[in-house]
Design an enzyme around this catalytic site. Structure first.
Site, PDB file in Angstrom:
ATOM      1  N   GLU A  76       0.827  -1.205   0.000  1.00 44.60           N
ATOM      2  CA  GLU A  76       0.000   0.000   0.000  1.00 44.60           C
ATOM      3  C   GLU A  76       0.864   1.259   0.000  1.00 44.60           C
ATOM      4  O   GLU A  76       0.419   2.326  -0.413  1.00 44.60           O
ATOM      5  CB  GLU A  76      -0.939  -0.016   1.212  1.00 44.60           C
ATOM      6  N   HIS A 125       7.378 -27.043  -0.683  1.00 40.74           N
ATOM      7  CA  HIS A 125       6.671 -28.182  -1.271  1.00 40.74           C
ATOM      8  C   HIS A 125       5.463 -27.735  -2.081  1.00 40.74           C
ATOM      9  O   HIS A 125       4.661 -28.556  -2.511  1.00 40.74           O
ATOM     10  CB  HIS A 125       6.218 -29.141  -0.159  1.00 40.74           C
ATOM     11  N   LYS A 152     -13.748   0.436  -3.730  1.00 38.68           N
ATOM     12  CA  LYS A 152     -14.723   0.770  -2.675  1.00 38.68           C
ATOM     13  C   LYS A 152     -15.943   1.448  -3.299  1.00 38.68           C
ATOM     14  O   LYS A 152     -17.081   1.132  -2.977  1.00 38.68           O
ATOM     15  CB  LYS A 152     -14.097   1.713  -1.653  1.00 38.68           C
TER      16      LYS A 152
HETATM   17  O1  PA5 Z   1      -2.990   1.590   6.079  1.00 36.80           O
HETATM   18  C1  PA5 Z   1      -4.092   2.100   5.966  1.00 36.80           C
HETATM   19  O2  PA5 Z   1      -4.273   3.329   6.079  1.00 36.80           O
HETATM   20  C2  PA5 Z   1      -5.307   1.250   5.689  1.00 36.80           C
HETATM   21  O3  PA5 Z   1      -4.952  -0.071   5.454  1.00 36.80           O
HETATM   22  C3  PA5 Z   1      -6.267   1.304   6.858  1.00 36.80           C
HETATM   23  O4  PA5 Z   1      -5.617   0.880   8.018  1.00 36.80           O
HETATM   24  C4  PA5 Z   1      -7.491   0.407   6.625  1.00 36.80           C
HETATM   25  O5  PA5 Z   1      -8.129   0.755   5.442  1.00 36.80           O
HETATM   26  C5  PA5 Z   1      -8.464   0.534   7.793  1.00 36.80           C
HETATM   27  O6  PA5 Z   1      -8.832   1.863   7.956  1.00 36.80           O
HETATM   28  P1  PA5 Z   1      -9.542   2.383   9.265  1.00 36.80           P
HETATM   29  O7  PA5 Z   1      -8.614   2.228  10.392  1.00 36.80           O
HETATM   30  O8  PA5 Z   1      -9.875   3.797   8.988  1.00 36.80           O
HETATM   31  O9  PA5 Z   1     -10.773   1.518   9.438  1.00 36.80           O
END
Ligand code: PA5
Length: 437
Positions: free
Chosen positions: A285, A306, A420
């Protein structure tokens, strides 16, 4: 921790070429003037955290341990993976299945990290007769998966305990000011903890996001803070030759430029499975933007030797591996001698399983490197709270350095909105369709 790699894939010339870039980006990090610098709060968190909240986390953890047989953690992505990585790496492999006497602390289950009704329904069935506490973790307070899980569990707990006692068993970790959960805290008076505004999800494991569940499971969170403090000092070293964190960032970028665009984080310890899941999110990410980024994959050896060992050895030559090795493990087993030698393994008798595992690593490393798969090896002296904290800090900092080398802002994730929005559109359409019937 030590870092090693083979000179067959990385030359001094490669390193000399990337040094100036590392230096330039070190200053951006140090002065906090690089891309996304408003989200660098995790960097000096080890010395700059809310001490009052830290103490309250400990007190709350004791309360949960005292009141509940089960702690349910609701969260996804950065509000889930790091917590699970630490809990699984540092506790007994069969933590939840141990007797109460042996485990001492509540069983821990995770929900709100998928949309599977089977998973959720099975969990609800399992906890039916148990006393539970709930830790909802969401910085935004609006993410779909945790929101759905919380809605269901809040309702269930209010029916089971009544509103007042349910309130006493619900703990929320969210933004200090904003979001739906903060609103609810104001309304219901839930005990709450903060995800600091200068720390985004995937860098938040050492805030209350990770610390509260860790403390409930019996992990010494003071040791975690000591580990990340040590990491903060060691990995802020400007001199490239003394900073293995920058070396790791540099080497993976050198390999990337040579066409190795898949990195497999490999371990030889099943308890590190979720560490790899956390690492994949951290790098995926953070770096995967603008048509760039090394694809973060994982392997759990020797199990996966394996399954896709063949592909690593002999498939497309675009892979490198980063292997986590633990020098000394607390537990070990010695292979016994068998009078009949029915399996022909008597030549191993008297050897420890850790020794055999280490040989499996050496043999695999040699084979993979001979097959054109470079190995970066990170050797930890121990797998304990201190060293795990330090390792995770190492990865966070290396990830930012690596993103900066690629001129990428590691702290945003604009592309995740795409899927989303599609989900919301489809569900909205469905709502209209349903309401027409
Ligand atoms: O790293 C990030 O920002 C995302 O992976 C969030 O942690 C994830 O989308 C969850 O978001 P939130 O904590 O707002 O529910």
């Amino acid at each position: 921790m030590e870092l090693s790699y083979s000179g067959a894939f990385i030359s001094n010339e490669d390193l000399n070429h990337i040094r100036p870039l590392i230096k330039e980006n070190h200053y951006l990090l140090d002065k906090k003037t690089g891309k996304g610098n408003e989200l660098l709060g995790w960097m000096d968190l080890p010395s700059n955290y809310d001490k009052n909240e830290f103490e309250r986390i400990k007190t709350t953890a004791y309360k949960i341990q005292d009141e509940s047989e089960v702690l349910i953690i609701i969260g996804v992505g950065g509000s889930y993976l790091g917590v699970r990585a630490c809990i699984e790496a540092l506790n007994h492999s069969f933590y939840n299945s141990l007797s109460k006497e042996k485990r001492r602390f509540p069983e821990i289950y995770f929900v709100g990290n998928n949309l599977s009704s089977k998973y959720f329904a099975d969990l609800l069935e399992y906890i039916e007769d148990k006393d539970i506490s709930l830790n909802v973790i969401s910085k935004s307070g609006t993410t779909m998966e945790p929101s759905i899980a919380f809605r269901v569990l809040k309702n269930l707990m209010e029916k089971k305990y009544g509103n007042r006692e349910a309130r006493n068993r619900i703990y929320i970790t969210t933004d200090r000011e904003k979001g739906a959960l903060r609103e609810l805290i104001r309304l219901e008076g839930y005990e709450s903890f903060v995800v600091p505004e200068d720390i985004c999800g995937r860098y938040s494991v050492f805030t209350a996001v990770g610390l509260l569940p860790m403390a409930v499971s019996g992990i010494d969170i003071d040791e975690i803070m000591k580990g990340i403090y040590d990491g903060m000092i060691e990995y802020s070293e400007e001199d490239f030759d003394k900073n293995i964190c920058y070396q790791y960032a540099a080497i993976r970028n050198i390999l990337y430029r040579k066409g190795k665009d898949i990195e497999i984080l490999a371990n030889y310890e099943p308890s590190l499975f979720y560490l790899s899941e956390w690492w994949k999110q951290l790098f995926g990410e953070s770096e995967g933007k603008n048509g760039q980024g090394i694809y973060p994959a994982s392997a759990n050896f020797t199990t996966d030797l394996h399954s896709f060992g063949q592909l690593i050895q002999d498939g497309k030559r675009n892979i490198f591996e980063t292997v986590i090795m633990i020098e000394s493990l607390e537990k070990d087993l010695e292979l016994n001698f068998d009078g009949d030698d029915f399996d022909g393994l008597n030549y191993l008798s008297g050897l420890s399983l850790n020794y055999i595992n280490a040989k499996a690593f050496e043999g695999t490393r040699e084979a993979h490197e001979n097959g054109g798969v470079p190995n970066i090896v990170l050797t930890l002296s121990k797998l304990d709270t201190f060293h795990l904290g330090k390792l995770m800090y190492f990865f966070q900092k290396a990830c930012v350095m690596s993103s900066y080398i690629q001129d990428i802002n590691p702290f945003d994730q604009p592309a995740v909105e795409k899927y989303k929005n599609n989900i919301y559109r489809l569900l909205e359409n469905n709502k209209e369709a349903t309401s027409c019937i």
